[in-house]
Design a protein around this motif. Structure first.
Motif, PDB file in Angstrom:
ATOM      1  N   THR A 207       0.857  -1.184   0.000  1.00  0.00           N
ATOM      2  CA  THR A 207       0.000   0.000   0.000  1.00  0.00           C
ATOM      3  C   THR A 207       0.890   1.228   0.000  1.00  0.00           C
ATOM      4  O   THR A 207       1.977   1.246   0.605  1.00  0.00           O
ATOM      5  CB  THR A 207      -0.926   0.043   1.227  1.00  0.00           C
ATOM      6  OG1 THR A 207      -0.152   0.088   2.424  1.00  0.00           O
ATOM      7  CG2 THR A 207      -1.848  -1.167   1.250  1.00  0.00           C
ATOM      8  N   LEU A 208       0.444   2.256  -0.698  1.00  0.00           N
ATOM      9  CA  LEU A 208       1.148   3.538  -0.770  1.00  0.00           C
ATOM     10  C   LEU A 208       0.127   4.621  -0.458  1.00  0.00           C
ATOM     11  O   LEU A 208      -0.792   4.865  -1.244  1.00  0.00           O
ATOM     12  CB  LEU A 208       1.758   3.728  -2.165  1.00  0.00           C
ATOM     13  CG  LEU A 208       2.612   4.968  -2.389  1.00  0.00           C
ATOM     14  CD1 LEU A 208       3.781   5.010  -1.419  1.00  0.00           C
ATOM     15  CD2 LEU A 208       3.112   5.022  -3.831  1.00  0.00           C
ATOM     16  N   CYS A 209       0.264   5.225   0.722  1.00  0.00           N
ATOM     17  CA  CYS A 209      -0.768   6.132   1.228  1.00  0.00           C
ATOM     18  C   CYS A 209      -0.175   7.504   1.534  1.00  0.00           C
ATOM     19  O   CYS A 209       0.904   7.601   2.128  1.00  0.00           O
ATOM     20  CB  CYS A 209      -1.405   5.561   2.496  1.00  0.00           C
ATOM     21  SG  CYS A 209      -2.225   3.971   2.250  1.00  0.00           S
ATOM     22  N   GLU A 210      -0.894   8.525   1.135  1.00  0.00           N
ATOM     23  CA  GLU A 210      -0.509   9.892   1.435  1.00  0.00           C
ATOM     24  C   GLU A 210      -0.974  10.243   2.847  1.00  0.00           C
ATOM     25  O   GLU A 210      -2.134  10.026   3.190  1.00  0.00           O
ATOM     26  CB  GLU A 210      -1.114  10.852   0.415  1.00  0.00           C
ATOM     27  CG  GLU A 210      -0.407  12.180   0.316  1.00  0.00           C
ATOM     28  CD  GLU A 210      -0.832  12.964  -0.924  1.00  0.00           C
ATOM     29  OE1 GLU A 210      -0.185  13.974  -1.216  1.00  0.00           O
ATOM     30  OE2 GLU A 210      -1.804  12.549  -1.584  1.00  0.00           O
ATOM     31  N   CYS A 211      -0.054  10.766   3.642  1.00  0.00           N
ATOM     32  CA  CYS A 211      -0.298  10.889   5.080  1.00  0.00           C
ATOM     33  C   CYS A 211      -1.041  12.161   5.450  1.00  0.00           C
ATOM     34  O   CYS A 211      -0.537  12.993   6.219  1.00  0.00           O
ATOM     35  CB  CYS A 211       1.022  10.796   5.839  1.00  0.00           C
ATOM     36  SG  CYS A 211       1.803   9.187   5.687  1.00  0.00           S
ATOM     37  N   TRP A 212      -2.222  12.340   4.895  1.00  0.00           N
ATOM     38  CA  TRP A 212      -3.118  13.372   5.390  1.00  0.00           C
ATOM     39  C   TRP A 212      -4.532  13.072   4.911  1.00  0.00           C
ATOM     40  O   TRP A 212      -4.748  12.256   4.018  1.00  0.00           O
ATOM     41  CB  TRP A 212      -2.694  14.784   4.983  1.00  0.00           C
ATOM     42  CG  TRP A 212      -2.558  15.048   3.505  1.00  0.00           C
ATOM     43  CD1 TRP A 212      -3.457  14.841   2.527  1.00  0.00           C
ATOM     44  CD2 TRP A 212      -1.405  15.606   2.863  1.00  0.00           C
ATOM     45  NE1 TRP A 212      -2.971  15.223   1.312  1.00  0.00           N
ATOM     46  CE2 TRP A 212      -1.714  15.722   1.494  1.00  0.00           C
ATOM     47  CE3 TRP A 212      -0.153  16.047   3.307  1.00  0.00           C
ATOM     48  CZ2 TRP A 212      -0.802  16.222   0.574  1.00  0.00           C
ATOM     49  CZ3 TRP A 212       0.742  16.559   2.389  1.00  0.00           C
ATOM     50  CH2 TRP A 212       0.411  16.639   1.036  1.00  0.00           C
ATOM     51  N   VAL A 213      -5.488  13.728   5.542  1.00  0.00           N
ATOM     52  CA  VAL A 213      -6.894  13.493   5.204  1.00  0.00           C
ATOM     53  C   VAL A 213      -7.144  13.894   3.758  1.00  0.00           C
ATOM     54  O   VAL A 213      -6.752  14.975   3.311  1.00  0.00           O
ATOM     55  CB  VAL A 213      -7.810  14.281   6.158  1.00  0.00           C
ATOM     56  CG1 VAL A 213      -9.258  14.166   5.700  1.00  0.00           C
ATOM     57  CG2 VAL A 213      -7.654  13.772   7.579  1.00  0.00           C
ATOM     58  N   GLY A 214      -7.804  13.004   2.999  1.00  0.00           N
ATOM     59  CA  GLY A 214      -8.096  13.282   1.597  1.00  0.00           C
ATOM     60  C   GLY A 214      -6.956  12.990   0.658  1.00  0.00           C
ATOM     61  O   GLY A 214      -7.037  13.294  -0.535  1.00  0.00           O
TER      62      GLY A 214
END
Length: 351
Positions: A207-214
């Protein structure tokens, strides 16, 4: 057993615990040779992948301990203290990936990668003088897998100076080699967080996730045969809250526990079917859990129930109206890798 045919001895000893195999190697030269063959190790490993052989490794500043799982009470059994066989500083190591009894470990004071079997205590350093096998926390990703020739390999994705590079280490060849890695330019941002790789059905998944809401959330796939990367979508979870996806291989099918929220967390279980996610179930919101406990948490699924545990013991149980899984897997909040679930095998980190 001395008068038994060698085939019968093979069949018997591939069914005994890994530690018994280790002791049996000292019986005689013939047994040592038999129990060290690749065929024996492969068959023994395949027969060891059962829930009763699974152990939880927990590391803190003072101790490294191994615990069995008591399936009747869904709790940890009595611990055994383990001495780390490699140089370290105050047990400051990170467990990055696990497969068939092998753990891929990072020594945080030197950033070196190692392969380690905690059952046999054998380990292998993967670092080289030209800085291959050097892992940088929060920038890199690692996945451990085995190919059709039973060669255990480590995929290391490196993010350095605005460039992605990827390397594969072969246990058989004791060698790192560079392979092409193509992805979007925006994923180079340090705001993107990589999960460790999960091996399932000939593919490593991250998984590659951007670390902020939205933020943007995707899944990166690495086909171990073609050595090609591709991107697939994340499950359609709400992007209005903080999102994290935890991948797990359940009976050779890829599942994801997708969590949304911060203090009150909602969890959905998804399964991957031909690059599309299908929701299996939704859990009710979980009561708030302190971030310190999320730092070394282990999820444990069996017989339709999902248990969330830390080194302090079981936190809570979620009733799941689904088929039995009987699977253990580690998951931690951000980069707090201070433990792992592994199976006791005699797989060696080196040839």
């Amino acid at each position: 057993m001395a008068d038994l045919p060698i085939e019968t001895i093979f069949e018997i000893l591939t069914r005994v615990p890994a530690k018994v195999v280790g002791r049996s190697r000292s019986v005689c030269k013939e047994w040592y040779a038999l129990l060290s063959t690749r065929d024996f190790i492969r068959v023994h490993c395949s027969r060891s992948l059962v829930s009763s052989n699974q152990r939880v490794l927990l590391i803190d500043d003072l101790t490294c301990s191994v615990h069995p799982i008591i399936f009747q009470s869904y709790d940890y059994g009595p611990r055994s203290i383990v001495t780390l066989p490699f140089d370290h500083q105050n047990n400051d190591v990170s467990i990055l990936s696990h497969l068939n009894g092998l753990l891929c470990v990072c020594l945080n004071h030197t950033n070196e990668l190692l392969l380690w079997n905690p059952t046999t205590t054998a380990f292998k350093r993967l670092s080289t003088p030209d800085s291959l096998g050097i892992y940088i926390n929060n920038l890199d990703a690692v996945g451990l897998y085995a190919d059709d020739a039973d060669d255990y390999k480590v995929l290391h994705i490196k993010r350095r100076w605005g460039v992605y590079e990827s390397y594969v280490y072969s246990r058989e060849l004791n060698f790192w080699r560079n392979i092409p890695f193509l992805t979007r330019q925006e994923y180079l941002s340090p705001n993107f967080y990589w999960s460790p790789g999960t091996f399932c059905g000939g593919t490593l998944y991250f998984t590659l996730c951007e670390c902020w809401v939205g933020g943007t959330n995707v899944v990166i796939c690495f086909d171990i045969n073609s050595e090609q990367f591709k991107e697939i979508s994340f499950p359609p979870v709400p992007s209005t809250r903080f999102v994290q996806g935890v991948l797990v291989n359940v009976k050779n099918e890829l599942h994801m526990f997708a969590t949304t929220g911060w203090f009150e967390i909602t969890i959905d279980l998804w399964t991957l079917k031909e690059d599309y996610w299908i929701k299996v179930l939704s859990c009710p919101p979980i009561p708030p859990i302190s971030l310190s406990l999320w730092g070394d948490i282990t999820h444990y699924v069996t017989n339709g129930n999902w248990f969330v545990m830390t080194k302090l013991g079981k936190l809570f149980t979620i009733e799941m109206d689904t088929k039995p899984f009987e699977i253990l897997y580690p998951v931690t909040w951000f980069r707090g890798y201070k433990g792992a679930v592994f199976v006791e095998t005699v797989v060696s980190p080196s040839i």
